[in-house]
Scaffold this active site. Sequence first.
Site, PDB file in Angstrom:
ATOM      1  N   ILE A   1       0.833  -1.201   0.000  1.00 49.64           N
ATOM      2  CA  ILE A   1       0.000   0.000   0.000  1.00 49.64           C
ATOM      3  C   ILE A   1       0.869   1.252   0.000  1.00 49.64           C
ATOM      4  O   ILE A   1       2.017   1.232   0.436  1.00 49.64           O
ATOM      5  CB  ILE A   1      -0.996   0.015   1.179  1.00 49.64           C
ATOM      6  CG1 ILE A   1      -0.283  -0.107   2.528  1.00 49.64           C
ATOM      7  CG2 ILE A   1      -2.012  -1.103   1.008  1.00 49.64           C
ATOM      8  CD1 ILE A   1      -1.236  -0.076   3.713  1.00 49.64           C
ATOM      9  N   GLU A   2       0.306   2.352  -0.512  1.00 48.04           N
ATOM     10  CA  GLU A   2       1.109   3.538  -0.792  1.00 48.04           C
ATOM     11  C   GLU A   2       1.707   4.175   0.454  1.00 48.04           C
ATOM     12  O   GLU A   2       2.754   4.834   0.369  1.00 48.04           O
ATOM     13  CB  GLU A   2       0.280   4.567  -1.562  1.00 48.04           C
ATOM     14  CG  GLU A   2      -0.883   5.170  -0.802  1.00 48.04           C
ATOM     15  CD  GLU A   2      -1.731   6.056  -1.701  1.00 48.04           C
ATOM     16  OE1 GLU A   2      -1.749   7.268  -1.461  1.00 48.04           O
ATOM     17  OE2 GLU A   2      -2.380   5.537  -2.636  1.00 48.04           O
ATOM     18  N   GLN A   3       1.093   4.001   1.608  1.00 50.72           N
ATOM     19  CA  GLN A   3       1.650   4.587   2.831  1.00 50.72           C
ATOM     20  C   GLN A   3       2.885   3.833   3.313  1.00 50.72           C
ATOM     21  O   GLN A   3       3.554   4.285   4.235  1.00 50.72           O
ATOM     22  CB  GLN A   3       0.589   4.617   3.930  1.00 50.72           C
ATOM     23  CG  GLN A   3      -0.500   5.658   3.705  1.00 50.72           C
ATOM     24  CD  GLN A   3      -1.577   5.207   2.725  1.00 50.72           C
ATOM     25  OE1 GLN A   3      -1.542   4.085   2.206  1.00 50.72           O
ATOM     26  NE2 GLN A   3      -2.550   6.067   2.466  1.00 50.72           N
TER      27      GLN A   3
ATOM     28  N   SER B   1       7.218   6.114   1.936  1.00 49.90           N
ATOM     29  CA  SER B   1       6.297   6.262   0.804  1.00 49.90           C
ATOM     30  C   SER B   1       6.978   6.662  -0.501  1.00 49.90           C
ATOM     31  O   SER B   1       6.600   6.159  -1.568  1.00 49.90           O
ATOM     32  CB  SER B   1       5.200   7.267   1.152  1.00 49.90           C
ATOM     33  OG  SER B   1       4.335   6.747   2.134  1.00 49.90           O
TER      34      SER B   1
END
Length: 529
Positions: free
Chosen positions: A329-331, A356
């Site tokens: 996931i992008e975080q 990130s």
Amino acid sequence: MARTKVLSASEAARLIPDGAVVTVSSSSGLGCPDAVLAAIGARFDAEGRPRNLTTLHPIAAGDMWGVKGIDHVAKPGCLRRVLAGSYPSGPSSAAPPAIWEMISGNTIPAYNVPSGILFDMHREAAAKRPGVLTKVGMDTFVDPTREGCAMNAKAVAEPIVSRVNFAGEDWLFFPSIVPQVAIIRATTADERGNLSYEHEGGILGPLDQALSVRNNGGLVIAQVKRLAAAGTLRPHDVVVPGVLVDVIVVAPDQLQTTNTPYEPAISGEIFRPIASFETPKFDVGKAIARRVAMELREGDAVNIGFGISANVPRILIEEGRHGAVTWVIEQGAIGGIPLLDFQFGCASNAEAIVQSPHQFTYFQGGGFDMSLLSFLQIDRSGSVNVSKLGLRPHVTAGAGGFVDITARAKRIVFSGYFTAGAGLEIADGSLRIAREGKVRKLVNEVEQVSFSGRRAVAQGQEIVYVTERCVLRLEPEGVTVVEIAPGVDLQRDVLAQSEFDLRVNGNLKLMPAALFHPEPIGLELRRAA
């Protein structure tokens, strides 16, 4: 460098000059330095300073559930311009945040810039390079041939991106924006300003943001939960070194993420038992998520976004297939189980939490295997809108990392309901549409192009759209129906509910009836090539 100062939030706010470009590290409530932002807003209310700030938010700052973030400074005279990956969002029934009032009222220039590109801009500013050359966002709202990231008329008048030709190819060019102030957040600072992130659900991009400010002679403010003695942090635990930090603000009550004071599994300090994760209740949304799961391949690295697809990890748990793919996931979380609702953007039981900007480099270059995302609208070219809808834009928030993720993804599965507001019933392994939705989501032209179907076809990306009543694929000839749900009438319930003519595969199949029964479906995944 002088010794790092420990100041109150109000003292730190007094150091920010008028006209500064301020970069803020945050992803909604995750990692938001809210105490410092609140102090800046309070100082402006009391003194009329600082004025005319430009703020940069690579992912988003704040939410509508207790972490105001950017709304602390969203005041005429205080905020002059804003660039953000996304903005605070909330239910359509709620009053919009103050920043949305400023955007929709054309009070300030506002831009929705893909999160990865915003991080790239920081890296270029840190190295004193002229800007970012990228193909991410071409033929989407990012492209100046469309909107150039502009969210209102004032932004159109101050463009931030252009198309240029370099080495015989067209590129998007974002000139560097040099920030003078960084406001970042961590868990612990020692007396020399070294920062560690042991209670954080994500690191996000504070190192890149601090570098961009330090290398250009600016001020770096770090909000932390606690202060430690110099020399007590292990060097491998330090994410941002003290040589980059000027001011420490201690805010012991900072939330770990939205509506979450602290959960050690989010920061990887413990692992939750897999049995502790709830699986979705049986309904139409679960049927869609199950069909999405059927597109997965054993061993894939899979990005996941908000919406129906966020439940797919729990489908795998229910089916005894947890661990068959690795979620990214992008975080920054890699592995584990991505979380839902207020904790979206975090994961429990992650294998790693990376910064990130590095995650976005992975996405922009297409190094992962596939992505599971949502749609608001699909048009005749296969383009998707997730970022703008109607007169209440705060419901969608903006694109965040969506454009970076989809630019070169090998395979993408978009999921959603075929129409909005339909009355849907499941009985005996079949779907019945008791009342058709009032709003069609397959439209001649999407309101905003967040993902370009034309570019996907040109690049050979594999694109699937999963709805409750059918599965569609993007083929060079157009959007094509390849499966239909049991109980659904192809002409009445599918073809007639699209604004454009859908193609129908000559070998049209039924979606498995097991999707529409409450029992597990016996999910089997294909092997990755």
